[in-house]
Structure formats: C-alpha cells, structure tokens
Design a protein around this motif. Structure first.
Motif, PDB file in Angstrom:
ATOM      1  N   LEU A  27       0.910  -1.593  -0.224  1.00 50.85           N
ATOM      2  CA  LEU A  27       0.475  -0.127   0.160  1.00 50.85           C
ATOM      3  C   LEU A  27       0.737   1.743  -0.130  1.00 50.85           C
ATOM      4  CD1 LEU A  27      -3.069  -1.227   2.918  1.00 50.85           C
ATOM      5  CD2 LEU A  27      -2.863  -1.001   0.101  1.00 50.85           C
ATOM      6  N   ALA A  28       2.368   1.117   0.346  1.00 50.49           N
ATOM      7  CA  ALA A  28       2.840   2.770   1.042  1.00 50.49           C
ATOM      8  C   ALA A  28       3.560   2.324  -0.563  1.00 50.49           C
ATOM      9  CB  ALA A  28       3.920   2.459   2.006  1.00 50.49           C
ATOM     10  N   LEU A  29       3.898   1.494  -1.189  1.00 50.42           N
ATOM     11  CA  LEU A  29       4.266   2.051  -3.158  1.00 50.42           C
ATOM     12  C   LEU A  29       2.955   2.124  -4.157  1.00 50.42           C
ATOM     13  CD1 LEU A  29       6.192   1.062  -4.988  1.00 50.42           C
ATOM     14  CD2 LEU A  29       5.332  -1.908  -4.789  1.00 50.42           C
ATOM     15  N   ALA A  34       1.265   6.709  -7.236  1.00 48.82           N
ATOM     16  CA  ALA A  34      -0.012   7.610  -7.448  1.00 48.82           C
ATOM     17  C   ALA A  34       1.067   8.826  -7.697  1.00 48.82           C
ATOM     18  CB  ALA A  34      -1.072   7.897  -6.321  1.00 48.82           C
ATOM     19  N   LYS A  35       1.747   8.876  -7.179  1.00 54.71           N
ATOM     20  CA  LYS A  35       2.702  10.099  -7.249  1.00 54.71           C
ATOM     21  C   LYS A  35       3.465  10.347  -8.892  1.00 54.71           C
ATOM     22  CE  LYS A  35       2.999  10.673  -2.721  1.00 54.71           C
ATOM     23  NZ  LYS A  35       4.087  10.907  -1.492  1.00 54.71           N
ATOM     24  N   GLN A  36       3.880   9.015  -9.372  1.00 52.17           N
ATOM     25  CA  GLN A  36       4.059   8.917 -10.748  1.00 52.17           C
ATOM     26  C   GLN A  36       3.903   8.500 -11.844  1.00 52.17           C
ATOM     27  OE1 GLN A  36       8.285   7.301 -10.049  1.00 52.17           O
ATOM     28  NE2 GLN A  36       8.169   7.671  -8.087  1.00 52.17           N
ATOM     29  N   SER A  47      -5.482  -8.027  -5.124  1.00 49.28           N
ATOM     30  CA  SER A  47      -6.642  -7.773  -3.570  1.00 49.28           C
ATOM     31  C   SER A  47      -7.408  -6.624  -4.170  1.00 49.28           C
ATOM     32  CB  SER A  47      -5.572  -7.280  -2.693  1.00 49.28           C
ATOM     33  OG  SER A  47      -6.260  -6.361  -1.787  1.00 49.28           O
ATOM     34  N   GLU A  48      -8.471  -7.286  -3.597  1.00 53.93           N
ATOM     35  CA  GLU A  48      -9.290  -6.068  -3.349  1.00 53.93           C
ATOM     36  C   GLU A  48      -9.630  -4.874  -2.653  1.00 53.93           C
ATOM     37  OE1 GLU A  48     -14.893  -6.357  -3.196  1.00 53.93           O
ATOM     38  OE2 GLU A  48     -13.650  -7.387  -2.009  1.00 53.93           O
ATOM     39  N   LEU A  49      -8.700  -4.869  -1.596  1.00 59.20           N
ATOM     40  CA  LEU A  49      -8.439  -3.631  -0.639  1.00 59.20           C
ATOM     41  C   LEU A  49      -7.533  -2.683  -1.293  1.00 59.20           C
ATOM     42  CD1 LEU A  49      -8.430  -5.535   2.764  1.00 59.20           C
ATOM     43  CD2 LEU A  49     -10.241  -4.251   1.493  1.00 59.20           C
ATOM     44  N   THR A  50      -6.199  -2.887  -2.553  1.00 56.94           N
ATOM     45  CA  THR A  50      -5.485  -2.434  -3.038  1.00 56.94           C
ATOM     46  C   THR A  50      -6.195  -1.572  -4.205  1.00 56.94           C
ATOM     47  OG1 THR A  50      -3.601  -4.491  -1.701  1.00 56.94           O
ATOM     48  CG2 THR A  50      -3.369  -2.726  -4.609  1.00 56.94           C
ATOM     49  N   ARG A  51      -7.309  -2.793  -5.388  1.00 59.06           N
ATOM     50  CA  ARG A  51      -7.741  -2.456  -5.612  1.00 59.06           C
ATOM     51  C   ARG A  51      -8.892  -1.139  -5.522  1.00 59.06           C
ATOM     52  NH1 ARG A  51      -8.994  -7.280  -7.326  1.00 59.06           N
ATOM     53  NH2 ARG A  51     -10.822  -7.223  -6.802  1.00 59.06           N
ATOM     54  N   ALA A  52      -9.484  -0.783  -4.229  1.00 67.11           N
ATOM     55  CA  ALA A  52      -9.765   0.221  -3.956  1.00 67.11           C
ATOM     56  C   ALA A  52      -9.466   1.414  -3.059  1.00 67.11           C
ATOM     57  CB  ALA A  52     -10.900  -0.287  -2.571  1.00 67.11           C
ATOM     58  N   GLY A  54      -5.938   2.088  -4.653  1.00 64.13           N
ATOM     59  CA  GLY A  54      -5.409   2.685  -5.524  1.00 64.13           C
ATOM     60  C   GLY A  54      -6.416   3.858  -6.405  1.00 64.13           C
ATOM     61  N   GLN A  55      -7.567   3.200  -6.200  1.00 57.16           N
ATOM     62  CA  GLN A  55      -9.185   3.871  -7.143  1.00 57.16           C
ATOM     63  C   GLN A  55      -9.055   5.363  -6.325  1.00 57.16           C
ATOM     64  OE1 GLN A  55     -13.027   2.367  -6.760  1.00 57.16           O
ATOM     65  NE2 GLN A  55     -13.270   3.565  -8.480  1.00 57.16           N
ATOM     66  N   LYS A  56      -8.810   5.495  -4.914  1.00 56.22           N
ATOM     67  CA  LYS A  56      -9.561   6.155  -4.016  1.00 56.22           C
ATOM     68  C   LYS A  56      -8.264   7.464  -4.174  1.00 56.22           C
ATOM     69  CE  LYS A  56      -9.286   7.808   0.886  1.00 56.22           C
ATOM     70  NZ  LYS A  56      -9.485   6.853   2.110  1.00 56.22           N
ATOM     71  N   LEU A  57      -6.715   7.218  -4.315  1.00 54.95           N
ATOM     72  CA  LEU A  57      -5.297   7.525  -4.958  1.00 54.95           C
ATOM     73  C   LEU A  57      -5.781   7.829  -6.537  1.00 54.95           C
ATOM     74  CD1 LEU A  57      -2.983   5.459  -3.240  1.00 54.95           C
ATOM     75  CD2 LEU A  57      -4.096   7.369  -1.933  1.00 54.95           C
ATOM     76  N   GLY A  58      -6.701   7.186  -7.239  1.00 53.10           N
ATOM     77  CA  GLY A  58      -6.420   8.331  -8.791  1.00 53.10           C
ATOM     78  C   GLY A  58      -5.975   7.514  -9.843  1.00 53.10           C
ATOM     79  N   LEU A  59      -5.680   5.822  -8.876  1.00 51.71           N
ATOM     80  CA  LEU A  59      -5.087   5.279  -9.981  1.00 51.71           C
ATOM     81  C   LEU A  59      -6.102   3.682 -10.823  1.00 51.71           C
ATOM     82  CD1 LEU A  59      -1.493   3.739  -7.995  1.00 51.71           C
ATOM     83  CD2 LEU A  59      -1.918   5.634 -10.264  1.00 51.71           C
ATOM     84  N   GLU A  60      -5.505   4.120 -11.847  1.00 51.09           N
ATOM     85  CA  GLU A  60      -6.595   2.855 -11.850  1.00 51.09           C
ATOM     86  C   GLU A  60      -5.949   0.855 -11.688  1.00 51.09           C
ATOM     87  OE1 GLU A  60      -8.877   1.372 -16.226  1.00 51.09           O
ATOM     88  OE2 GLU A  60      -7.074   2.056 -16.955  1.00 51.09           O
ATOM     89  N   ILE A  61      -6.635   0.050 -10.980  1.00 53.22           N
ATOM     90  CA  ILE A  61      -5.940  -0.713 -10.784  1.00 53.22           C
ATOM     91  C   ILE A  61      -6.754  -2.224 -10.648  1.00 53.22           C
ATOM     92  CG2 ILE A  61      -4.875  -2.194  -9.456  1.00 53.22           C
ATOM     93  CD1 ILE A  61      -3.936  -0.265  -7.360  1.00 53.22           C
ATOM     94  N   LEU A  62      -6.485  -2.549 -12.609  1.00 53.43           N
ATOM     95  CA  LEU A  62      -7.031  -4.072 -12.299  1.00 53.43           C
ATOM     96  C   LEU A  62      -7.569  -5.047 -11.799  1.00 53.43           C
ATOM     97  CD1 LEU A  62      -7.033  -3.245 -16.578  1.00 53.43           C
ATOM     98  CD2 LEU A  62      -8.675  -2.046 -15.072  1.00 53.43           C
ATOM     99  N   ALA A  63      -8.460  -5.716 -12.112  1.00 53.36           N
ATOM    100  CA  ALA A  63      -8.275  -7.233 -11.426  1.00 53.36           C
ATOM    101  C   ALA A  63      -6.863  -7.453 -12.582  1.00 53.36           C
ATOM    102  CB  ALA A  63      -9.491  -7.812 -11.269  1.00 53.36           C
ATOM    103  N   SER A  64      -6.520  -9.058 -11.881  1.00 49.68           N
ATOM    104  CA  SER A  64      -4.681  -9.484 -11.731  1.00 49.68           C
ATOM    105  C   SER A  64      -5.570 -10.901 -12.996  1.00 49.68           C
ATOM    106  CB  SER A  64      -4.228 -10.081 -10.664  1.00 49.68           C
ATOM    107  OG  SER A  64      -5.249 -10.905  -9.610  1.00 49.68           O
TER     108      SER A  64
END
Length: 220
Positions: A27-29, A34-36, A47-52, A54-64
């Motif tokens: 999550l720290a990574l 999100a800053k780069q 991970s559903e939590l990691t995807r969520a 990422g979305q909060k940070l403005g990243l598009e993270i798809l299911a693996s």
C-alpha cells in the motif's frame, strides 16, 4: 538511506505491467506510484483492498485476472525462509495471489527483515482454501497427517470466513514446518482444496526493511 519502497520503485520501468498484492508495504508503494503518473504503468492487483485504495488515490488498478502477463509483481508475506519459500496465511486470497505470481517474470516480496528466517514461522498456519462441501473431509485429512486443523471463523458475523470465490479457509498448524512441502502436496491433492498459503519456488527476490528503516535486497 533507501527505504523498502525506494528499492521497489527502482525496479520499475515505463510501460511495465505490474501486479500489486496486499499488505502495508504494498500500500505504501501504491501511494508512491500515484505520485509518479509519468511511468504510465499498467497496474493490476489480486487484492480487492489494494484496488480500492488505488482508486481512492486516482489510480486505475484492474483485477489481476484481467492481466495475461506481468513484468513485475510485488506482494507481502507473513513468513519467508532462506530458500525463498513463504507463507501468506492471513489474507485468504492465495488463489489469486499465486496466479499473479505465476504470471510474473519477477515476483518480489516486500517484508520486514524479521520475517526472513532459516525456517518458516511455526506459529503461522498453512491455510487451505476449500470448497464448503468438502471442508470436513479436509479437516480429517489434515488431522490424519498429525496437524491441528480448524475452519477459520468470520470476524464480522457469526459464520465462517469466506474467500472471494465463496470458499472457506482451513488453518493447519504443526510443531514446526520442516515437512511443510509434503503436507502441502498431500493436502492440495485432495478433492475440494482450491489453493494453499504456501508459496514454493515462486519468489525471485526479497526487498526487506531493517529496523532502522533502510531497505535491503536479497535475490536468488
């Protein structure tokens, strides 16, 4: 001083396809990614939590499962040995995490160095994802191997814990994990067992954090 996240970021190149697992370090990574945005990475996660997050940070993270191949995968673990075999017992998404690892050219574990030891931590379970209709047969099979086994209970309601596939988790314990490979192979061969938390021969590198916060890389 380079941290565990700094070292992970150095592995990335623009346009890479990357899988992000779960855990605090991942999550720290994710926060740093999100800053780069200039890296233009294709991001996935089991991970559903990691995807969520990422979305909060403005990243598009798809299911693996939507990715066919990953250049890199980052994940956490609960315990890892000097042969790079690890236990990922607490999360309960081992089926999807293992598939992401298998599809990756490189699979890095981000972890505190204290979790890297000569042998796997016997206080941790070998966790099995099991079809509900087979769970009592698997409990009996684990007990026949001399393991203490129990179905994991849910935390929020009075029910069993469920995986994303709707299966239950059986946690198996031993005095030590010297024979974990044999236990794992025998139990995975039983009908109804979908996956286990023992990852053998998949990890290609470890990025570990020391007590002072400095990161260190171990490779095969």
């Amino acid at each position: 001083m380079q941290t565990i996240v700094d070292l992970a970021l150095q592995k990335l190149r623009p346009q890479m396809s990357v899988s992000l697992g779960g855990g605090r370090n991942v999550l720290a990574l994710t926060e740093e990614l999100a800053k780069q945005p200039s890296k233009n990475l294709k991001l996935y996660s089991p991970s559903e939590l990691t995807r969520a997050y990422g979305q909060k940070l403005g990243l598009e993270i798809l299911a693996s499962e939507q990715g066919r191949h990953f250049d890199l995968a980052f994940d956490g673990c609960d315990s890892i040995d000097y042969q790079f075999n690890c236990l990922k017992s607490k999360g309960g998404i081992n089926y999807f995490e293992k598939r992401a690892a298998q599809k990756s050219d490189e699979y890095f574990i981000l972890t505190p160095k204290t979790r890297l030891n000569e042998t796997l931590d016997a206080q941790l379970a070998l966790s099995l994802e099991v079809k509900l209709e087979r769970c009592f047969e698997i409990l009996a099979a684990a007990q026949q191997l001399g393991l203490r086994a129990e179905i994991r209970l849910g935390q929020a309601v009075a029910s069993y814990a469920r995986t994303p596939l709707g299966n239950v988790l059986i946690d198996c314990f031993a005095t030590d994990w010297q024979q974990i490979k044999d236990y794992n192979e025998q139990l995975l061969a039983k009908p109804g067992v979908v996956a286990s938390s023992y990852f053998e021969g998949l990890v290609t590198g470890i990025i570990a954090s020391e007590e002072n916060g400095q990161g260190i890389i171990f490779t095969r």
